[in-house]
Design a protein around this motif. Sequence first.
Motif, PDB file in Angstrom:
ATOM      1  N   LEU A 185       0.873  -1.296   0.214  1.00  0.00           N
ATOM      2  CA  LEU A 185      -0.316   0.034   0.081  1.00  0.00           C
ATOM      3  C   LEU A 185       0.900   1.295   0.196  1.00  0.00           C
ATOM      4  N   LEU A 186       0.581   2.058  -0.926  1.00  0.00           N
ATOM      5  CA  LEU A 186       1.268   3.432  -0.841  1.00  0.00           C
ATOM      6  C   LEU A 186       0.553   4.500  -0.242  1.00  0.00           C
ATOM      7  N   VAL A 187       1.035   5.179   0.782  1.00  0.00           N
ATOM      8  CA  VAL A 187       0.360   6.267   1.538  1.00  0.00           C
ATOM      9  C   VAL A 187       1.300   7.604   1.345  1.00  0.00           C
ATOM     10  N   SER A 188       0.338   8.507   0.594  1.00  0.00           N
ATOM     11  CA  SER A 188       0.713   9.922   0.273  1.00  0.00           C
ATOM     12  C   SER A 188       0.461  10.882   1.402  1.00  0.00           C
ATOM     13  N   GLY A 189       1.426  11.464   2.308  1.00  0.00           N
ATOM     14  CA  GLY A 189       0.963  12.243   3.264  1.00  0.00           C
ATOM     15  C   GLY A 189       0.960  11.381   4.578  1.00  0.00           C
ATOM     16  N   VAL A 203       3.326  -1.118  -6.164  1.00  0.00           N
ATOM     17  CA  VAL A 203       2.220  -0.767  -5.800  1.00  0.00           C
ATOM     18  C   VAL A 203       0.794  -1.361  -5.750  1.00  0.00           C
ATOM     19  N   ASP A 204       0.236  -1.952  -5.062  1.00  0.00           N
ATOM     20  CA  ASP A 204      -1.072  -2.509  -5.144  1.00  0.00           C
ATOM     21  C   ASP A 204      -2.241  -1.565  -5.057  1.00  0.00           C
ATOM     22  N   ALA A 205      -2.152  -0.525  -4.141  1.00  0.00           N
ATOM     23  CA  ALA A 205      -3.179   0.339  -3.680  1.00  0.00           C
ATOM     24  C   ALA A 205      -2.578   1.379  -3.121  1.00  0.00           C
ATOM     25  N   LYS A 209      -8.198   1.553  -7.436  1.00  0.00           N
ATOM     26  CA  LYS A 209      -7.325   1.032  -6.216  1.00  0.00           C
ATOM     27  C   LYS A 209      -6.732   2.477  -5.713  1.00  0.00           C
ATOM     28  N   VAL A 210      -7.443   3.496  -5.613  1.00  0.00           N
ATOM     29  CA  VAL A 210      -7.003   4.769  -5.201  1.00  0.00           C
ATOM     30  C   VAL A 210      -8.087   5.329  -4.302  1.00  0.00           C
ATOM     31  N   ILE A 211      -7.812   5.772  -2.975  1.00  0.00           N
ATOM     32  CA  ILE A 211      -8.861   6.508  -2.243  1.00  0.00           C
ATOM     33  C   ILE A 211      -8.125   7.672  -1.802  1.00  0.00           C
TER      34      ILE A 211
END
Length: 302
Positions: free
Chosen positions: A146-150, A206-208, A230-232
């Motif tokens: 999981l990629l977390v931006s911020g 990156v899966d999501a 796959k992006v929220i």
Amino acid sequence: MKKVSFSRYGGPDVLHLVDAEEPRPGPGEVRIAVRAAGVNPVDWRIREGQFRKERRAEHEPSELPSGIGQDASGVVDEVGEGVEGVKAGDHVFGRGTDAYAESAVLWAWARMPEGLTFEEAAGYPSVVETALRIVREVGIQPGQTLLVSGASGGVGSAVLQIARERGITVIGTAGAANQDYLRDLGALPTTYGEGWVERVRQLGHVDAALDLAGSGVIRELVELTGDPQKVITIGDLSAADLGVRFSGVSGDKVAALAQAADLISQKKLHIPVEKTYTLAEAAAAHADSQAGHTRGRRVIVI
């Protein structure tokens, strides 16, 4: 009592400390003597009128002037009709209305875990509920990345710890000063800014992805995952233009608070308080929150 109020939409300067009548709890609600209130990005988005422009009425005050704030901790001093399992004198944290005040009504709450301070407790309700919700909505599974931006703020801190507990690998972006913080929470950290997409690719597939800061990276997150579904995002109100979901108000808040209390009690979740403010300093708290670069939470202490 004293409360923070605003009578027009605008910058932090529209917030003022005013005298107000104490609120009364309705059926299914409790009133608390507030000890601390969490400062959330949604608070200043409401203050600016961002959701009003997007016709998201669930976030908007019904009329102005209005109080502000939705997360608080404190001591129960009045119980509404039909409420069971809590009494005057109990220490609770939860979600409510006009939380930047000496007294506030909560419509969802949980008992504070032993050893948790009021300041710490006020930082958990919205961020943990949001973190649990968006991890569920994005559909990430154990063993995936999981990629977390911020990633260094309150929601990011909770997401990283929840994901770690579930066996999910996390790549987190944050400022240079917060790289060790992300690493301590179990993430593979990298900085944002020029070249960040390639730096992420070097860390793995990156899966999501989750956009927590609303910093204009939706297009890149879709590119990295290969699928807008796959992006929220919780920060970019224009994300729908690229097919990405904006996660707003939904889910069982009471269940989320109970889960948060359980994780805290088991020492599986800890979100530090970076800075505290007085009620009179609410405008400064909003300005700092909008500036970003937060590590953990900002809290108003009564």
